[in-house]
Design a protein around this motif. Structure first.
Motif, PDB file in Angstrom:
ATOM      1  N   SER A  85      -4.047  15.566  17.389  1.00  0.00           N
ATOM      2  CA  SER A  85      -2.734  14.908  17.419  1.00  0.00           C
ATOM      3  C   SER A  85      -1.665  15.806  16.817  1.00  0.00           C
ATOM      4  O   SER A  85      -0.551  15.900  17.343  1.00  0.00           O
ATOM      5  N   GLU A  86      -2.011  16.439  15.729  1.00  0.00           N
ATOM      6  CA  GLU A  86      -1.052  17.317  15.060  1.00  0.00           C
ATOM      7  C   GLU A  86      -0.700  18.511  15.943  1.00  0.00           C
ATOM      8  O   GLU A  86       0.469  18.866  16.094  1.00  0.00           O
ATOM      9  N   LEU A  87      -1.724  19.125  16.554  1.00  0.00           N
ATOM     10  CA  LEU A  87      -1.472  20.263  17.432  1.00  0.00           C
ATOM     11  C   LEU A  87      -0.644  19.838  18.644  1.00  0.00           C
ATOM     12  O   LEU A  87       0.275  20.549  19.059  1.00  0.00           O
ATOM     13  N   ALA A  88      -0.938  18.675  19.197  1.00  0.00           N
ATOM     14  CA  ALA A  88      -0.175  18.178  20.341  1.00  0.00           C
ATOM     15  C   ALA A  88       1.295  17.993  19.963  1.00  0.00           C
ATOM     16  O   ALA A  88       2.191  18.365  20.717  1.00  0.00           O
ATOM     17  N   ARG A  89       1.525  17.453  18.794  1.00  0.00           N
ATOM     18  CA  ARG A  89       2.902  17.254  18.325  1.00  0.00           C
ATOM     19  C   ARG A  89       3.597  18.595  18.115  1.00  0.00           C
ATOM     20  O   ARG A  89       4.737  18.794  18.526  1.00  0.00           O
ATOM     21  N   LEU A  90       2.896  19.542  17.495  1.00  0.00           N
ATOM     22  CA  LEU A  90       3.497  20.848  17.203  1.00  0.00           C
ATOM     23  C   LEU A  90       3.790  21.666  18.459  1.00  0.00           C
ATOM     24  O   LEU A  90       4.738  22.446  18.486  1.00  0.00           O
ATOM     25  N   ASP A  93      -0.426  11.660  10.902  1.00  0.00           N
ATOM     26  CA  ASP A  93      -1.758  11.914  11.444  1.00  0.00           C
ATOM     27  C   ASP A  93      -2.763  10.884  10.952  1.00  0.00           C
ATOM     28  O   ASP A  93      -3.630  10.440  11.699  1.00  0.00           O
ATOM     29  N   LYS A  94      -2.643  10.502   9.692  1.00  0.00           N
ATOM     30  CA  LYS A  94      -3.535   9.488   9.132  1.00  0.00           C
ATOM     31  C   LYS A  94      -3.340   8.156   9.868  1.00  0.00           C
ATOM     32  O   LYS A  94      -4.311   7.480  10.219  1.00  0.00           O
ATOM     33  N   TYR A  95      -2.102   7.794  10.137  1.00  0.00           N
ATOM     34  CA  TYR A  95      -1.782   6.563  10.850  1.00  0.00           C
ATOM     35  C   TYR A  95      -2.357   6.595  12.269  1.00  0.00           C
ATOM     36  O   TYR A  95      -2.957   5.616  12.731  1.00  0.00           O
ATOM     37  N   ILE A  96      -2.213   7.722  12.948  1.00  0.00           N
ATOM     38  CA  ILE A  96      -2.737   7.854  14.310  1.00  0.00           C
ATOM     39  C   ILE A  96      -4.252   7.720  14.313  1.00  0.00           C
ATOM     40  O   ILE A  96      -4.827   7.051  15.179  1.00  0.00           O
ATOM     41  N   LYS A  97      -4.924   8.321  13.334  1.00  0.00           N
ATOM     42  CA  LYS A  97      -6.382   8.209  13.244  1.00  0.00           C
ATOM     43  C   LYS A  97      -6.808   6.764  13.034  1.00  0.00           C
ATOM     44  O   LYS A  97      -7.778   6.295  13.627  1.00  0.00           O
ATOM     45  N   ILE A  98      -6.082   6.053  12.186  1.00  0.00           N
ATOM     46  CA  ILE A  98      -6.401   4.645  11.930  1.00  0.00           C
ATOM     47  C   ILE A  98      -6.203   3.816  13.202  1.00  0.00           C
ATOM     48  O   ILE A  98      -7.045   2.976  13.545  1.00  0.00           O
ATOM     49  N   LEU A  99      -5.112   4.061  13.925  1.00  0.00           N
ATOM     50  CA  LEU A  99      -4.877   3.333  15.182  1.00  0.00           C
ATOM     51  C   LEU A  99      -5.953   3.621  16.211  1.00  0.00           C
ATOM     52  O   LEU A  99      -6.415   2.711  16.916  1.00  0.00           O
ATOM     53  N   GLU A 100      -6.372   4.877  16.306  1.00  0.00           N
ATOM     54  CA  GLU A 100      -7.428   5.232  17.256  1.00  0.00           C
ATOM     55  C   GLU A 100      -8.739   4.542  16.895  1.00  0.00           C
ATOM     56  O   GLU A 100      -9.447   4.044  17.773  1.00  0.00           O
ATOM     57  N   GLU A 101      -9.057   4.492  15.621  1.00  0.00           N
ATOM     58  CA  GLU A 101     -10.277   3.821  15.177  1.00  0.00           C
ATOM     59  C   GLU A 101     -10.191   2.321  15.450  1.00  0.00           C
ATOM     60  O   GLU A 101     -11.155   1.704  15.908  1.00  0.00           O
ATOM     61  N   TYR A 102      -9.041   1.724  15.192  1.00  0.00           N
ATOM     62  CA  TYR A 102      -8.827   0.311  15.453  1.00  0.00           C
ATOM     63  C   TYR A 102      -9.002   0.003  16.946  1.00  0.00           C
ATOM     64  O   TYR A 102      -9.681  -0.960  17.314  1.00  0.00           O
ATOM     65  N   GLY A 138       3.509  14.873   2.541  1.00  0.00           N
ATOM     66  CA  GLY A 138       4.286  15.220   3.726  1.00  0.00           C
ATOM     67  C   GLY A 138       4.186  14.163   4.807  1.00  0.00           C
ATOM     68  O   GLY A 138       3.194  13.443   4.934  1.00  0.00           O
ATOM     69  N   SER A 139       5.229  14.061   5.612  1.00  0.00           N
ATOM     70  CA  SER A 139       5.247  13.053   6.674  1.00  0.00           C
ATOM     71  C   SER A 139       4.191  13.348   7.745  1.00  0.00           C
ATOM     72  O   SER A 139       3.654  12.425   8.343  1.00  0.00           O
ATOM     73  N   THR A 140       3.883  14.617   7.967  1.00  0.00           N
ATOM     74  CA  THR A 140       2.863  14.966   8.956  1.00  0.00           C
ATOM     75  C   THR A 140       1.511  14.411   8.553  1.00  0.00           C
ATOM     76  O   THR A 140       0.777  13.887   9.384  1.00  0.00           O
ATOM     77  N   TYR A 141       1.178  14.524   7.308  1.00  0.00           N
ATOM     78  CA  TYR A 141      -0.099  14.010   6.806  1.00  0.00           C
ATOM     79  C   TYR A 141      -0.211  12.518   7.091  1.00  0.00           C
ATOM     80  O   TYR A 141      -1.208  12.051   7.629  1.00  0.00           O
ATOM     81  N   TRP A 142       0.833  11.761   6.748  1.00  0.00           N
ATOM     82  CA  TRP A 142       0.784  10.315   6.904  1.00  0.00           C
ATOM     83  C   TRP A 142       0.831   9.903   8.362  1.00  0.00           C
ATOM     84  O   TRP A 142       0.200   8.931   8.772  1.00  0.00           O
TER      85      TRP A 142
END
Length: 124
Positions: free
Chosen positions: A21-26, A99-108, A93-97
């Motif tokens: 997700s981070e690489l895709a965003r970057l 990415d963490k949010y995206i991981k949680i949504l994917e798991e959900y 950093g906002s990137t960390y949070w």
């Protein structure tokens, strides 16, 4: 020796702890594009350079036939000021949070899909 460019890039990305997700965003592409790149034996030098710039990684070590060290040095270590530094995996950093949010949504979403597969009648 034949190199599989996609596998080499994937290994470096994962070794350095970047998420897809981070690489895709970057790189300003979708996640599917990243996975497609990983499966390609040969990639355009422009794509590899774009990934290297986004990750601040010098791909001239892995692909000396495509790049010189100087090409990445301008991007990786320009004249830095303290305001230029961006936190990539810094917990504050906002990137960390993000990415963490995206991981949680994917798991959900994965859990919801599994629940629906197990008991389709409980779908409300």
């Amino acid at each position: 020796m034949d190199k599989h460019y996609g596998h080499i890039i994937e290994k470096i990305i994962r070794r350095n702890g970047y998420s897809i997700s981070e690489l895709a965003r970057l790189t300003n592409v979708n996640r599917r594009s990243i996975y497609n790149w990983f499966n390609q034996k040969s990639l355009k030098p422009e794509i590899i350079f774009r990934i290297g710039c986004a990750l601040k990684h010098d791909f001239s070590e892995e692909f000396p036939e495509l790049f010189t060290e100087d090409e990445f040095q301008k991007v990786i270590s320009p004249e830095k000021t303290s305001s230029d530094e961006l936190p990539i995996l810094n917990e504050g950093g906002s990137t960390y949070w993000k990415d963490k949010y995206i991981k949680i949504l994917e798991e959900y979403n994965r859990l919801l899909v599994n629940q629906v597969k197990q008991d389709p009648k409980s779908n409300k």
